[in-house]
Design a protein around this motif. Structure first.
Motif, short mmCIF file in Angstrom:
data_model
loop_
_atom_site.label_atom_id
_atom_site.label_comp_id
_atom_site.label_asym_id
_atom_site.label_seq_id
_atom_site.Cartn_x
_atom_site.Cartn_y
_atom_site.Cartn_z
N ASP A 244 0.72 -1.57 -0.05
CA ASP A 244 -0.10 -0.18 0.09
C ASP A 244 0.61 1.22 0.47
OD1 ASP A 244 -2.43 -1.83 0.18
OD2 ASP A 244 -2.35 -1.69 2.44
N PHE A 245 1.65 1.18 0.42
CA PHE A 245 2.65 2.81 0.20
C PHE A 245 4.46 2.35 0.35
CE2 PHE A 245 -0.46 2.58 4.06
CZ PHE A 245 -0.74 3.68 3.56
N SER A 246 3.83 1.54 -1.45
CA SER A 246 5.68 0.88 -1.78
C SER A 246 7.16 1.79 -1.34
CB SER A 246 5.87 0.25 -3.23
OG SER A 246 5.46 1.31 -3.90
N GLU A 247 7.05 3.26 -1.67
CA GLU A 247 8.05 3.77 -1.26
C GLU A 247 8.17 4.79 0.33
OE1 GLU A 247 9.76 4.75 -3.66
OE2 GLU A 247 8.53 3.98 -5.79
N GLY A 248 7.36 4.54 0.86
CA GLY A 248 7.21 4.97 2.19
C GLY A 248 5.99 5.71 2.70
N PHE A 249 6.00 6.09 3.70
CA PHE A 249 4.44 6.81 3.88
C PHE A 249 5.31 7.98 5.97
CE2 PHE A 249 5.53 3.32 6.57
CZ PHE A 249 5.34 3.47 7.49
N PHE A 250 4.21 8.76 5.40
CA PHE A 250 4.30 9.61 6.32
C PHE A 250 3.58 9.29 8.00
CE2 PHE A 250 4.78 13.14 3.06
CZ PHE A 250 6.50 13.54 3.46
N ILE A 251 3.90 9.28 8.22
CA ILE A 251 2.45 8.45 10.25
C ILE A 251 2.73 10.91 10.67
CG2 ILE A 251 5.37 8.93 11.20
CD1 ILE A 251 2.79 7.05 13.17
N VAL A 252 1.23 11.13 10.68
CA VAL A 252 0.98 11.92 11.20
C VAL A 252 0.48 12.02 12.37
CG1 VAL A 252 -0.20 14.32 10.04
CG2 VAL A 252 0.58 12.93 8.33
N PHE A 253 0.67 13.48 13.19
CA PHE A 253 -0.74 13.12 14.47
C PHE A 253 -0.73 14.92 15.11
CE2 PHE A 253 3.78 10.25 14.70
CZ PHE A 253 2.88 9.38 15.86
N VAL A 254 -2.24 14.83 14.99
CA VAL A 254 -3.22 15.62 15.49
C VAL A 254 -3.73 15.79 16.46
CG1 VAL A 254 -5.33 17.28 14.48
CG2 VAL A 254 -3.40 16.54 12.93
N MET A 255 -3.35 16.80 17.36
CA MET A 255 -3.82 16.60 18.59
C MET A 255 -5.52 17.83 18.81
SD MET A 255 -2.06 17.56 22.63
CE MET A 255 -4.39 17.97 24.20
N LYS A 256 -6.45 16.55 18.82
CA LYS A 256 -7.63 17.47 18.49
C LYS A 256 -8.09 18.42 19.60
CE LYS A 256 -10.92 15.91 16.56
NZ LYS A 256 -11.17 16.36 15.58
N PRO A 257 -9.33 19.22 19.89
CA PRO A 257 -9.40 20.72 21.37
C PRO A 257 -9.78 20.01 22.43
CG PRO A 257 -10.62 20.90 19.16
CD PRO A 257 -9.67 19.37 18.65
N ASP A 258 -10.64 18.59 22.13
CA ASP A 258 -11.33 17.99 22.90
C ASP A 258 -11.71 16.56 22.78
OD1 ASP A 258 -13.66 17.45 21.36
OD2 ASP A 258 -14.00 19.28 21.36
N ASN A 259 -12.04 15.79 24.00
CA ASN A 259 -11.46 14.18 23.74
C ASN A 259 -12.98 14.27 23.27
OD1 ASN A 259 -13.45 14.71 26.42
ND2 ASN A 259 -12.38 13.13 27.22
N TYR A 260 -14.16 15.14 22.60
CA TYR A 260 -14.92 13.96 22.20
C TYR A 260 -14.95 12.42 21.72
CZ TYR A 260 -19.25 13.55 20.51
OH TYR A 260 -21.14 12.83 19.99
N ASP A 261 -14.04 12.39 20.41
CA ASP A 261 -14.09 11.69 19.49
C ASP A 261 -12.77 10.57 20.41
OD1 ASP A 261 -14.64 12.71 17.39
OD2 ASP A 261 -13.65 13.36 17.03
#
Length: 656
Positions: A244-261
């Motif tokens: 699915d990611f033969s060349e490589g991949f980015f691993i991205v981190f985003v923090m939500k402003p609240d914990n609802y999700d």
């Protein structure tokens, strides 16, 4: 045209041009050759363009911009231009919470996507890890506010941007400061990778895996638009397939402003809610490590070992069946003795059971089997109704279940939303189009144990046909239905484990009766208390209730045999002991759950555990593999428990 008119035209033209020029901001340019922190003041009349020339580094740069007095109504605009990409944001950064409330963050940072990603994708792993790149970019800072805004600009090289296999990376993330890193496959990597994530608090994060092309979607509003993603709180895991990611991949981190999700408020079940919003200066520390997972050889090895174990069990089971036939309670049985024929019983079976017969049976002080088996042929025929009923129910129930789980699996593959399915992500091995193949394959034991029990039932029916006047009438149709049910258990459990979720799990004398009902009510009360405290879920409670009922009835029947001076034959003892040992071992692994589908996906991942058997199966897989033979031994125990009275006259066998 006279001179006065010409002078007036020139005057008004000069005034107009002067006025227009004053409306345009004064552009100040700064050239920077090394990364450093700058402080500037901007308003509607002054804007800055900062040129970063010939910066040499292997890693990309992260731009950190902050302002304590920026006006949310007239924010500072930040525009970062690269050769092939532009990113922009406002300061303070506006983020909408799950409750549609506005939050503003005065400290922001964004990582620039590497201009040389197309070159990096063509290089070998070792080559790009030793190479540096020239990076040119500009930062534009402007504002429409008529009051000065003091802005701090810091350029930071993302030191650990290129992640290595087995390297533990720690980062800090906030709702206004997303982070991402890059992993390039090497020739030594296996076909799949496992990413293990840990956090030291309850902050709600979205982790996304995106392909190696720019731009990177690293904002709350767009992170779900590419690749695969999941929410995590304190613990998480992702499985990455190389294809699915033969060349490589980015691993991205985003923090939500609240914990609802990530909180239980999102759950569809009535559990305690604890919604909270993060402070504007709140951050979360996250660590992750990427490890090689299983290759094709290990998949094949695990499959062969599993099938070999089942084959060995078959051999042991067949030896027991043959040994008990020759040396057990049935060694002297005459299969042809007193076999009932259709002609002998058809007359009696055509007669309806009268009210007088029922009253006679109920009023008889000492009931025996003979009294209750006045119509043996009809009882024999009725016993096979169980078989047809179980097949009909299985077909009716399986169709929507299969359709549902296949739809969920396809949706997961299409959208990349890994919150759809409650996997144990730390031990989920994908194969074909299935995200968690090992939890599907481990149900194969139920199917093979069901087939084995069907064979055992057929063998017993040949050795001991339906007999009249002696022994307990054997309802072979019931035993056949038990074997079919065991097979169906394996098939439907495999279907459920394609995508476990909160939606598809819904598709799993007088004194004695009072005692059993009291025990059931007691277990019901205990289950409700544990459920209200979040200690169990409905599926576990229901399974425990059914198992407890089976145990109670088996213990009751065995105890009554002993009380009435009936012995427990060697077959029943062997199968009973083996069943108890198997159930004890299986239950230990079942109670140590690796997922919990009554909470949110993020909270369920806090229960995730690593594989414990052949680096392929987790504890729930082991529960599958052990409970299948436990069910087989239990069924064999029930089929053999009355072999001690196999030749005893029915009028001498008491009913209890």
């Amino acid at each position: 045209m006279n001179t006065l008119t010409m002078l007036l035209i020139i005057w008004f033209t000069f005034i107009s041009s002067t006025f227009s020029i004053k409306l345009l901001p004064d552009v100040k340019k700064i050239e920077v050759n090394t990364p450093k922190t700058l402080e500037i003041s901007v308003n509607n009349l002054v804007e800055y363009i900062i040129y970063y020339r010939q910066l040499s580094a292997r890693n990309p740069y992260r731009i950190k911009v902050s302002s304590k007095n920026a006006d949310p109504q007239n924010p500072v605009l930040v525009v970062v231009r690269q050769e092939k990409d532009v990113i922009s944001w406002e300061l303070p950064l506006h983020v909408t919470t799950s409750k549609n409330q506005d939050k503003y963050y005065h400290v922001t940072s964004r990582t620039m996507c590497h201009n040389n990603m197309n070159v990096i994708n063509t290089l070998s792993f070792r080559s790009f890890m030793e190479k540096s790149f020239h990076q040119d970019f500009t930062i534009g800072i402007s504002s429409s506010c008529n009051i000065n805004s003091t802005v701090s600009i810091e350029t930071i090289e993302e030191e650990n941007f290129f992640v290595k296999d087995g390297e533990n990376v720690t980062l800090t993330v906030s709702p206004s400061q997303s982070r991402y890193f890059f992993y390039k496959f090497s020739s030594q990597d296996s076909d799949t990778l496992t990413i293990e994530l840990n956090s030291n608090d309850d902050a709600c994060l979205i982790v996304s895996i995106q392909d190696s092309t720019c731009p990177v979607f690293d904002l709350n509003e767009d992170i779900m638009f590419r690749g695969k993603y999941q929410t995590i709180s304190r613990k998480g895991g992702l499985t990455i397939k190389r294809k699915d990611f033969s060349e490589g991949f980015f691993i991205v981190f985003v923090m939500k402003p609240d914990n609802y999700d990530c909180s239980q408020e999102l759950s569809i079940y009535p559990v305690t809610k604890y919604y909270f919003e993060r402070n504007s200066d709140a951050t979360s520390n996250v660590s992750f490590v990427i490890r090689s997972s299983l290759g094709r050889k290990q998949y094949v090895t695990s499959t062969i070992v599993t099938m070999s174990g089942i084959l060995f069990f078959y051999l042991v089971a067949l030896v027991l069946i043959v040994a008990f036939r020759k040396y057990g309670s049935m060694k002297n049985i005459n299969a042809a003795k007193e076999v009932i024929s259709l002609d002998e019983d058809v007359v009696d079976d055509t007669l309806p059971r009268s009210t007088m017969d029922i009253v006679y049976v109920l009023e008889k002080p000492d009931l025996n089997v003979k009294v209750l088996t006045k119509y043996p042929l009809k009882d024999k025929i009725r016993s096979f109704n169980y078989l047809w009923h179980i097949i009909s129910i299985a077909i009716f129930y399986s169709i929507p279940v299969v359709q549902l789980v296949i739809a969920y699996q396809r949706m997961l593959n299409y959208t990349g939303d890994e919150d759809l399915c409650y996997y144990n992500f730390l031990c989920a091995h994908p194969l074909f189009s299935f995200s968690d193949f090992n939890h599907i394959f481990s149900n194969i034991g139920y199917i093979f144990m069901g087939i084995l029990f069907l064979f055992a039932t057929f063998h017993r029916q040949q050795v001991l046909p339906f007999r009249f006047e002696v022994g307990i009438p054997v309802h072979y149709g019931l035993f056949y239905s038990m074997g079919i049910a065991l097979i169906i258990e394996g098939l439907l459990s495999a279907c459920y484990h394609m995508c476990p979720s909160q939606s598809n799990y819904q598709f799993a004398r007088f004194l004695s009766l009072i005692t059993i009902n009291i025990i059931n009510i007691g277990m019901l009360g205990i289950g409700l208390i544990l459920y209200s405290k979040g200690k169990t879920d409905f599926g576990t409670f229901l399974l425990g209730l059914l198992m407890a009922n089976a145990i109670v009835h088996a213990l009751f029947y065995t105890t009554m045999k002993i009380i009435h001076n009936e012995r427990i034959c060697i077959e029943a003892i062997v199968y009973g002991v083996l069943g108890i040992l198997s159930w004890i071992a299986a239950t230990i692994f079942f109670l140590d759950a690796a997922t919990l589908w009554t909470v949110t996906p993020a909270e369920s991942r806090q229960w995730n555990q690593e594989c414990i058997l052949m680096n392929y199966y987790d504890k729930h897989d082991v529960w599958h593999l052990l409970s299948a033979p436990a069910l087989y031994f239990t069924f064999m125990f029930l089929m053999c428990i009355d072999d001690d009275i196999i030749d005893k006259r029915q009028d001498n066998i008491p009913v209890f």
